[in-house]
Design a protein around this motif. Structure first.
Motif, short mmCIF file in Angstrom:
data_model
loop_
_atom_site.label_atom_id
_atom_site.label_comp_id
_atom_site.label_asym_id
_atom_site.label_seq_id
_atom_site.Cartn_x
_atom_site.Cartn_y
_atom_site.Cartn_z
N VAL A 1 0.83 -1.20 0.00
CA VAL A 1 0.00 0.00 0.00
C VAL A 1 0.86 1.25 0.00
CG1 VAL A 1 -1.66 1.32 1.34
CG2 VAL A 1 -1.99 -1.13 1.05
N LYS A 2 1.92 1.25 0.82
CA LYS A 2 2.81 2.42 0.88
C LYS A 2 3.49 2.66 -0.46
CE LYS A 2 3.89 2.29 5.83
NZ LYS A 2 4.97 2.11 6.83
N MET A 3 3.97 1.60 -1.10
CA MET A 3 4.61 1.76 -2.41
C MET A 3 3.64 2.29 -3.45
SD MET A 3 6.96 -1.70 -2.52
CE MET A 3 7.56 -1.32 -4.15
N THR A 4 2.40 1.78 -3.43
CA THR A 4 1.40 2.26 -4.38
C THR A 4 1.08 3.73 -4.15
OG1 THR A 4 0.42 0.04 -4.46
CG2 THR A 4 -0.92 1.87 -5.26
N LEU A 5 0.94 4.12 -2.90
CA LEU A 5 0.64 5.53 -2.59
C LEU A 5 1.78 6.44 -3.02
CD1 LEU A 5 -1.04 5.21 0.93
CD2 LEU A 5 -2.15 5.73 -1.24
N ARG A 6 3.01 6.00 -2.81
CA ARG A 6 4.15 6.81 -3.23
C ARG A 6 4.18 6.98 -4.74
NH1 ARG A 6 8.93 4.15 0.56
NH2 ARG A 6 8.17 4.97 2.57
N PHE A 7 3.90 5.90 -5.47
CA PHE A 7 3.88 5.99 -6.93
C PHE A 7 2.79 6.93 -7.41
CE2 PHE A 7 2.05 4.42 -10.93
CZ PHE A 7 3.15 4.56 -11.76
N VAL A 8 1.59 6.80 -6.85
CA VAL A 8 0.48 7.68 -7.24
C VAL A 8 0.82 9.13 -6.92
CG1 VAL A 8 -1.92 8.26 -6.77
CG2 VAL A 8 -1.26 5.87 -7.01
N LEU A 9 1.45 9.37 -5.79
CA LEU A 9 1.81 10.74 -5.41
C LEU A 9 2.82 11.32 -6.38
CD1 LEU A 9 1.57 13.04 -3.38
CD2 LEU A 9 3.35 11.95 -2.02
N ARG A 10 3.83 10.54 -6.77
CA ARG A 10 4.84 11.05 -7.71
C ARG A 10 4.21 11.38 -9.05
NH1 ARG A 10 8.15 6.84 -5.56
NH2 ARG A 10 7.68 5.56 -7.40
N VAL A 11 3.36 10.48 -9.55
CA VAL A 11 2.71 10.72 -10.84
C VAL A 11 1.82 11.97 -10.78
CG1 VAL A 11 1.07 9.80 -12.51
CG2 VAL A 11 2.81 8.31 -11.54
N SER A 12 1.07 12.11 -9.69
CA SER A 12 0.18 13.26 -9.54
C SER A 12 0.97 14.56 -9.51
CB SER A 12 -0.66 13.12 -8.26
OG SER A 12 -1.44 11.94 -8.31
N LEU A 13 2.09 14.57 -8.79
CA LEU A 13 2.91 15.78 -8.72
C LEU A 13 3.48 16.14 -10.10
CD1 LEU A 13 4.85 15.23 -5.36
CD2 LEU A 13 3.05 16.89 -5.83
N ARG A 14 3.89 15.14 -10.86
CA ARG A 14 4.41 15.42 -12.20
C ARG A 14 3.34 16.01 -13.09
NH1 ARG A 14 7.95 9.88 -13.33
NH2 ARG A 14 9.56 10.27 -11.74
N ILE A 15 2.12 15.47 -13.01
CA ILE A 15 1.03 15.98 -13.83
C ILE A 15 0.71 17.43 -13.46
CG2 ILE A 15 -1.43 15.73 -14.35
CD1 ILE A 15 -1.07 12.72 -14.07
N VAL A 16 0.65 17.71 -12.17
CA VAL A 16 0.34 19.06 -11.71
C VAL A 16 1.42 20.05 -12.16
CG1 VAL A 16 0.09 20.52 -9.67
CG2 VAL A 16 -1.07 18.31 -9.77
N VAL A 17 2.68 19.65 -12.03
CA VAL A 17 3.78 20.53 -12.43
C VAL A 17 3.73 20.80 -13.93
CG1 VAL A 17 6.28 20.71 -12.65
CG2 VAL A 17 5.27 19.90 -10.52
N SER A 18 3.46 19.75 -14.73
CA SER A 18 3.37 19.93 -16.18
C SER A 18 2.24 20.88 -16.57
CB SER A 18 3.15 18.57 -16.85
OG SER A 18 4.24 17.70 -16.59
N LEU A 19 1.09 20.73 -15.91
CA LEU A 19 -0.03 21.62 -16.20
C LEU A 19 0.29 23.06 -15.85
CD1 LEU A 19 -3.05 19.43 -14.99
CD2 LEU A 19 -2.44 19.98 -17.34
N LEU A 20 0.93 23.25 -14.70
CA LEU A 20 1.28 24.62 -14.29
C LEU A 20 2.26 25.25 -15.26
CD1 LEU A 20 1.59 24.18 -10.42
CD2 LEU A 20 -0.27 25.29 -11.68
N LEU A 21 3.26 24.46 -15.70
CA LEU A 21 4.23 25.00 -16.66
C LEU A 21 3.57 25.34 -17.98
CD1 LEU A 21 7.31 22.68 -15.98
CD2 LEU A 21 7.02 25.06 -15.31
N SER A 22 2.64 24.47 -18.43
CA SER A 22 1.95 24.74 -19.70
C SER A 22 1.11 26.01 -19.61
CB SER A 22 1.07 23.55 -20.07
OG SER A 22 1.84 22.39 -20.25
N MET A 23 0.42 26.17 -18.47
CA MET A 23 -0.40 27.37 -18.29
C MET A 23 0.46 28.62 -18.27
SD MET A 23 -3.11 25.92 -15.47
CE MET A 23 -3.86 27.54 -15.25
N ALA A 24 1.60 28.52 -17.57
CA ALA A 24 2.47 29.69 -17.48
C ALA A 24 3.05 30.05 -18.85
CB ALA A 24 3.60 29.43 -16.49
N GLU A 25 3.44 29.02 -19.62
CA GLU A 25 3.99 29.29 -20.95
C GLU A 25 2.93 29.87 -21.87
OE1 GLU A 25 6.26 26.88 -24.56
OE2 GLU A 25 5.64 25.85 -22.72
#
Length: 270
Positions: free
Chosen positions: A70-94
């Motif tokens: 469960v911990k490994m799954t949560l960490r993976f989901v968290l990393r993927v979610s953070l990457r998606i959020v960062v990509s969206l923010l960068l796209s919006m800023a650009e």
């Protein structure tokens, strides 16, 4: 007295001693049985006690493995979610940094088929509207070398004008949707159609043409900033520049007024 047997004796020996020996043997046998039973019980007890302990240990290990997964799954989901959020923010800023206002179609645009460049600017007689002119064409003359002219124009006075430099967007006006709408002239058939234009990105212009307001098609024009041989670069109405229709032309200066000449720009050779 010597011929009489001794009291309490028989020919086999003392009865008391025999009884005592038998009692001892019986007690010893009983004790041995009890000791053997205790030893057997002692041997069985660890087996009975080890079974529940083994089950508890197995269940505990399964719980630990489950929590780890469960911990490994949560960490993976968290990393993927953070990457998606960062990509969206960068796209919006650009997009915010590079995108021109949606209501600003001014500039030079290459048509979708690559056959012409259209310069869009404020109309001379109506600065709140935009007009468009053909400032470059892939083909400007026929096989005989004769320049293409507006032969199909319904206005006889315009049928002798050159297609290169003629006005095609006729005073488009900004509407409530933030788009410019009006009419476009098509020299290929001499007809006028409804048109709406708007930016779809920093360097893309959407051009939607409609026939009778029912049959519509949308093209994508690409903004260009370079110059190619044969492109008109002078100001509208000046020598070497496109020509406005009379109703959209800039007012002529009053008598005695000074009119500044347009800057001469030489096209860049390929």
């Amino acid at each position: 007295m010597s011929g009489e047997p001794a009291r309490g004796r028989d020919h086999c020996g003392s009865p008391r001693r025999a009884s005592a020996a038998a009692s001892r043997l019986e007690i010893a046998g009983t004790g041995s049985s009890i000791a053997q039973g205790r030893r057997s019980a002692g041997k069985d007890r660890p087996e009975r006690e080890s079974r529940p302990r083994g089950r508890r240990a197995s269940a505990w290990l399964e719980a630990v493995e489950t929590m780890r997964s469960v911990k490994m799954t949560l960490r993976f989901v968290l990393r993927v979610s953070l990457r998606i959020v960062v990509s969206l923010l960068l796209s919006m800023a650009e997009g915010r940094g590079n995108a021109a206002p949606i209501s600003d179609p001014l500039g030079t645009w290459l048509t979708e088929d690559g056959r012409a460049r259209i310069r869009i600017e404020r109309c001379g007689s109506a600065p709140d509207r935009v007009c468009g002119y053909v400032v470059w064409a892939k083909e400007t003359a026929d096989a005989k070398g004769q320049a293409f002219r507006d032969r199909l124009n319904p206005d006889p006075a315009k049928r002798n004008r050159l297609l290169l430099g003629h006005q095609m967007l006729l005073g488009l006006k900004l509407n409530a949707d933030g788009r410019y709408a009006g009419e476009v002239y098509n020299a290929e058939d001499g007809k006028t159609y409804g048109v709406t234009i708007w930016r779809e990105g920093p360097r893309t212009l959407a051009v939607k043409g409609c026939l009778l307001g029912l049959f519509c098609a949308t093209q994508g024009w690409a903004q260009v900033t370079d110059l190619v041989p044969g492109q008109l670069v002078a100001a509208t109405g000046e020598g070497g520049g496109p020509v406005s229709d009379p109703e959209w032309a800039a007012p002529k200066p009053a008598a005695g007024g000074v009119k500044l000449p347009a800057a001469a720009i030489k096209p860049r050779a390929n």
